[in-house]
Design an enzyme around this catalytic site. Structure first.
Site, PDB file in Angstrom:
ATOM      1  N   THR A  34       0.949  -1.236  -0.144  1.00 55.62           N
ATOM      2  CA  THR A  34      -0.023   0.275   0.435  1.00 55.62           C
ATOM      3  C   THR A  34       0.518   0.954   0.418  1.00 55.62           C
ATOM      4  O   THR A  34       0.609   2.646  -1.214  1.00 55.62           O
ATOM      5  CB  THR A  34      -1.293   0.039   1.367  1.00 55.62           C
ATOM      6  N   THR A  35       1.824   1.571   0.930  1.00 55.68           N
ATOM      7  CA  THR A  35       2.833   2.557   0.942  1.00 55.68           C
ATOM      8  C   THR A  35       3.920   2.175  -0.213  1.00 55.68           C
ATOM      9  O   THR A  35       3.516   3.469  -0.530  1.00 55.68           O
ATOM     10  CB  THR A  35       4.001   1.978   2.065  1.00 55.68           C
ATOM     11  N   TYR A  39     -13.733  -4.042  -2.878  1.00 53.09           N
ATOM     12  CA  TYR A  39     -15.025  -3.752  -3.489  1.00 53.09           C
ATOM     13  C   TYR A  39     -15.250  -4.680  -3.870  1.00 53.09           C
ATOM     14  O   TYR A  39     -16.341  -4.677  -2.989  1.00 53.09           O
ATOM     15  CB  TYR A  39     -13.927  -2.970  -4.820  1.00 53.09           C
ATOM     16  N   TYR A  89      -2.965  -9.921   4.618  1.00 52.68           N
ATOM     17  CA  TYR A  89      -2.923  -8.529   5.117  1.00 52.68           C
ATOM     18  C   TYR A  89      -4.697  -8.371   5.093  1.00 52.68           C
ATOM     19  O   TYR A  89      -5.387  -8.373   4.044  1.00 52.68           O
ATOM     20  CB  TYR A  89      -1.977  -7.776   3.981  1.00 52.68           C
ATOM     21  N   ARG A 107      -9.679  -0.140   5.120  1.00 54.95           N
ATOM     22  CA  ARG A 107      -9.384   0.399   3.368  1.00 54.95           C
ATOM     23  C   ARG A 107     -10.152  -0.456   2.133  1.00 54.95           C
ATOM     24  O   ARG A 107     -10.225   0.040   1.443  1.00 54.95           O
ATOM     25  CB  ARG A 107      -7.083   0.616   3.964  1.00 54.95           C
ATOM     26  N   LYS A 123      -0.217 -10.115   8.754  1.00 53.80           N
ATOM     27  CA  LYS A 123      -0.036  -8.308   9.152  1.00 53.80           C
ATOM     28  C   LYS A 123      -1.818  -7.686   9.476  1.00 53.80           C
ATOM     29  O   LYS A 123      -2.581  -7.724   8.759  1.00 53.80           O
ATOM     30  CB  LYS A 123       0.240  -7.666   8.036  1.00 53.80           C
ATOM     31  N   ILE A 154       5.314  -4.534  10.372  1.00 56.87           N
ATOM     32  CA  ILE A 154       5.164  -3.978   8.719  1.00 56.87           C
ATOM     33  C   ILE A 154       4.693  -2.678   8.975  1.00 56.87           C
ATOM     34  O   ILE A 154       4.200  -2.110   9.163  1.00 56.87           O
ATOM     35  CB  ILE A 154       4.296  -4.762   8.172  1.00 56.87           C
TER      36      ILE A 154
END
Length: 298
Positions: A46-47, A109, A135, A140, A163, A206
């Site tokens: 994501t980052t 989604y 994850y 999000r 995570k 993380i």
């Protein structure tokens, strides 16, 4: 199949003024982390703005990281998307270029029902022979992994960690009580909860913070593992203001701006991400001397 203990940086992807990947800056970031006690690298997460990368860019970043790092620390590639078939393709390609492990986000989604969620991860795990970190970041993705689903998925030999970015310590505690922590690792996905998750049996973090303060994030974990829990907790508290500011806008906007101030990358993003507001810029600029103070060990 424990992948790492300690601090894995959720690495930013540097872009140049044209929006292309800034390869010299990427190489410099990899070297920076090798020299500053980062325990593992997470590429194209994501980052790393993975949702704006082409498949070719994504695999090339992973391949480049493998080449530069030369096995010194584990490299974990984010290859998860909301299409199981496409995720399998990306995961196989990432394995082929030599990555050590995969980070797979829950399908966003379109989400999934209970069985679809289990099948999504199981099909991917069946297709590769390297370890997988689930994850879970419902804030999000809008998708949830129940404790029961994680416990079931943990039975797969390739699914070895999670995570946990729920921010819900009750969830983490329930999970820690139901999985075998000798066989399945829990990593914090929230920089403000590193100490708390270590205290529940977690193996590390993380981290977004580790982009800016790699040695210091490593030390939060290392102090805990060495039994210096008071120091670990104090370090967590010391960095609280900086952590809050790094999430003053949606990640990775603030951390990329802070790294820009530190001279590691241009102030460049891919839409729909854009540079931070003037207020957030000033907030981060005011913290730059604090970052330099920490880096000097003062």
């Amino acid at each position: 199949m424990e992948i790492f203990t300690g601090s894995a940086v959720a690495l930013i992807t540097p872009f140049d003024e044209t929006g292309a990947i800034d390869w010299p800056a990427f190489d410099a970031l990899l070297t920076f982390h090798l020299e500053n006690q980062t325990d593992a690298l997470v590429i194209t997460g994501t980052t790393g703005e993975v949702s704006t990368l082409t498949d070719e860019e994504q695999i090339n970043l992973i391949k480049r990281a493998v080449e530069v790092v030369e096995g010194k620390i584990p490299i974990i590639a984010g290859t998860g998307i909301n299409d199981t078939r496409h995720t399998i393709e990306l995961s196989i390609k990432a394995q082929a270029v030599g990555v050590d492990a995969l980070l797979l986000v829950t399908p966003y989604y379109n989400k999934a029902n209970h069985q679809g969620m289990l099948l999504h991860f199981t099909k991917i795990a069946d297709a590769v022979s390297i370890p997988i970190i689930l994850y879970h970041v419902p804030g999000r993705t809008g998708a949830t992994l129940t404790v029961e689903q994680v416990v079931e998925l943990a039975q797969h030999p390739n699914i070895v960690a999670i995570k946990d970015a729920t921010g819900d310590l009750a969830y983490t505690k329930a999970l820690a009580n139901q999985v075998d922590l000798e066989q399945f690792s829990i990593y914090s996905g929230n920089d403000d909860l590193i100490y708390d998750i270590l205290d529940l049996g977690g193996k590390g973090v993380i981290s977004v913070l580790a982009n800016v303060l790699p040695q210091e994030t490593h030390q939060i974990c290392q102090s805990y593992f060495e039994g210096d829990t008071e120091i670990s907790h104090q370090l967590q508290n010391d960095y609280a203001t900086l952590i809050n500011s790094l999430f003053a806008e949606v990640n990775p906007i603030p951390v990329k701006y802070m790294m820009h101030l530190m001279g590691y990358n241009q102030n460049a993003y891919r839409l729909p991400l854009w540079e931070p507001s003037e207020q957030v810029k000033k907030e981060l600029e005011s913290l730059l001397p604090v970052v330099k103070h920490y880096q000097k060990g003062e």
